[in-house]
Design an enzyme around this catalytic site. Structure first.
Site, PDB file in Angstrom:
ATOM      1  N   LYS A 234     -19.493 -15.200  -9.807  1.00  0.00           N
ATOM      2  CA  LYS A 234     -18.380 -14.795  -8.932  1.00  0.00           C
ATOM      3  C   LYS A 234     -18.778 -15.002  -7.472  1.00  0.00           C
ATOM      4  O   LYS A 234     -17.988 -15.487  -6.660  1.00  0.00           O
ATOM      5  CB  LYS A 234     -18.020 -13.329  -9.210  1.00  0.00           C
ATOM      6  CG  LYS A 234     -16.763 -12.920  -8.497  1.00  0.00           C
ATOM      7  CD  LYS A 234     -16.079 -11.714  -9.092  1.00  0.00           C
ATOM      8  CE  LYS A 234     -14.724 -11.529  -8.415  1.00  0.00           C
ATOM      9  NZ  LYS A 234     -14.290 -10.164  -8.335  1.00  0.00           N
TER      10      LYS A 234
ATOM     11  N   GLY B 281     -10.036   1.197  -7.679  1.00  0.00           N
ATOM     12  CA  GLY B 281     -10.508   2.547  -8.017  1.00  0.00           C
ATOM     13  C   GLY B 281      -9.398   3.343  -8.700  1.00  0.00           C
ATOM     14  O   GLY B 281      -9.634   4.051  -9.688  1.00  0.00           O
TER      15      GLY B 281
ATOM     16  N   ALA C  23     -10.974   5.224  -3.670  1.00  0.00           N
ATOM     17  CA  ALA C  23      -9.709   5.282  -4.434  1.00  0.00           C
ATOM     18  C   ALA C  23      -8.686   4.287  -3.881  1.00  0.00           C
ATOM     19  O   ALA C  23      -7.533   4.633  -3.643  1.00  0.00           O
ATOM     20  CB  ALA C  23      -9.158   6.707  -4.417  1.00  0.00           C
TER      21      ALA C  23
HETATM   22  O1  PAF Z   1     -11.771 -13.326  -3.356  1.00  0.00           O
HETATM   23  C1  PAF Z   1     -10.764 -13.903  -3.813  1.00  0.00           C
HETATM   24  O2  PAF Z   1      -9.710 -13.938  -3.209  1.00  0.00           O
HETATM   25  C2  PAF Z   1     -10.848 -14.519  -5.204  1.00  0.00           C
HETATM   26  O3  PAF Z   1     -11.999 -14.056  -5.833  1.00  0.00           O
HETATM   27  C3  PAF Z   1     -10.834 -16.026  -5.170  1.00  0.00           C
HETATM   28  C4  PAF Z   1     -10.601 -16.519  -6.586  1.00  0.00           C
HETATM   29  C5  PAF Z   1     -12.089 -16.622  -4.623  1.00  0.00           C
HETATM   30  C6  PAF Z   1      -9.776 -16.577  -4.314  1.00  0.00           C
HETATM   31  O4  PAF Z   1      -8.482 -16.124  -4.600  1.00  0.00           O
END
Ligand code: PAF
Length: 296
Positions: free
Chosen positions: A179, A14, A10
């Site tokens: 990502k 969360g 949380a």
């Molecule tokens: O983890 C982070 O801080 C973000 O995903 C990124 C975009 C890599 C950096 O701000």
């Protein structure tokens, strides 16, 4: 009666999801770490967000009720401990959403409960806790949810309505890889050089290291038949560093505050996948070790 959604982890994200689910008219229960937190929560029995109270309940991991719907929003490094604390309460066919940074824990959760319906999620929402159970939604983003090679119709129920922007993602694996790739490129470097994201593109030494990291990440992704982006990863990484130029990455913030970083599920995951494919990734390995030295 509607089944409750349990929130394991949380923290800010969360809590944001707890409010979103409440907004959808679904019952929510936060699983909190200790009785002191439960007592504190029970003073208001809600999360406060933008001047509005979102009513819900809270309990300990040791509470008796069976968990049929679960969202895991712990930091990836806390997954095993947190999950093990509620494992005996989990319905074997539970619906589970793993909403975390990095990769590895999604597969681990699936291996722990092979009959559960496990979906993976990735979000660009930003949130922080101003005070316990008092939330600030700092940046509106999108949450992508999906399950590799599966379609779960129950995900639709979390999309229609509510204040978050949530979409079904038929290729969540690719989304998480993208990502991960950006995080491999930006996070360890900002944490080691103690700099804002934007400095990575302004300093030629940092930029050439970022480019080398990106090339290694692309080699590993290609070995798994994953085409990360239309153009080279370094272009995307530079773009993200540019639009977040004034931000301190999450990893740098963890290092500065002496918290454990998520390196093991970001660069660590990449290096483990590289090993599986026998691909050398010396620069990523070097930064993995550097960060592990500073703080795992
Ligand atoms: O983890 C982070 O801080 C973000 O995903 C990124 C975009 C890599 C950096 O701000």
């Amino acid at each position: 009666m509607k089944q409750p959604w349990y929130i394991l982890g949380a923290g800010a994200i969360g809590s944001l999801w707890a409010c979103h689910l409440t907004d959808l008219g679904l019952p929510v229960s936060l699983i909190l770490r200790n009785q002191a937190k439960v007592d504190l929560f029970q003073k208001q029995n809600s999360i406060l967000l933008a001047g509005q109270c979102y009513p819900m309940t809270a309990e300990l991991a040791s509470a008796p009720k069976t968990i049929k719907q679960l969202i895991i929003t712990t930091k990836s490094i806390d997954t095993e401990n947190a999950f093990n604390s509620i494992k005996n309460r989990l319905d074997p066919h539970a619906k589970i959403i793993v909403l975390q940074n990095g990769m590895g824990s999604q597969q681990w959760i699936q291996s722990q409960c092979p009959h559960a319906e496990v979906a993976w999620a990735s979000t660009t929402d930003g949130a922080w806790l101003k005070a316990p159970f008092n939330l600030q939604h700092a940046g509106r983003g999108v949450t992508q949810i999906g399950a590799p090679d599966q379609t779960y119709t129950w995900i639709d129920d979390l999309i229609k309505g509510g204040f978050l922007n949530v979409v079904q993602d038929k290729n969540i694996s690719l989304t998480l890889w993208r990502k991960l790739a950006i995080n491999c490129a930006i996070n360890p470097l900002t944490a080691i050089f103690d700099c804002k994201n934007g400095e990575l593109i302004n300093n030629p030494n940092y930029l050439s290291t970022m480019a080398a990291i990106c090339r290694e990440v692309e080699l590993v992704a290609h070995a798994f038949d994953i085409d990360l982006f239309d153009g080279p990863l370094i272009e995307q990484a530079c773009h993200v560093a540019e639009i977040t130029a004034e931000n301190y990455s999450s990893m740098l913030q963890d290092v500065r505050q002496g918290r454990q970083t998520e390196i093991d599920s970001i660069t660590g995951y990449l290096c483990r996948q590289a090993k599986v494919q026998n691909i050398p990734v010396p620069i990523n390995l070097a930064y993995l070790k550097k960060i592990q030295k500073v703080h795992r």
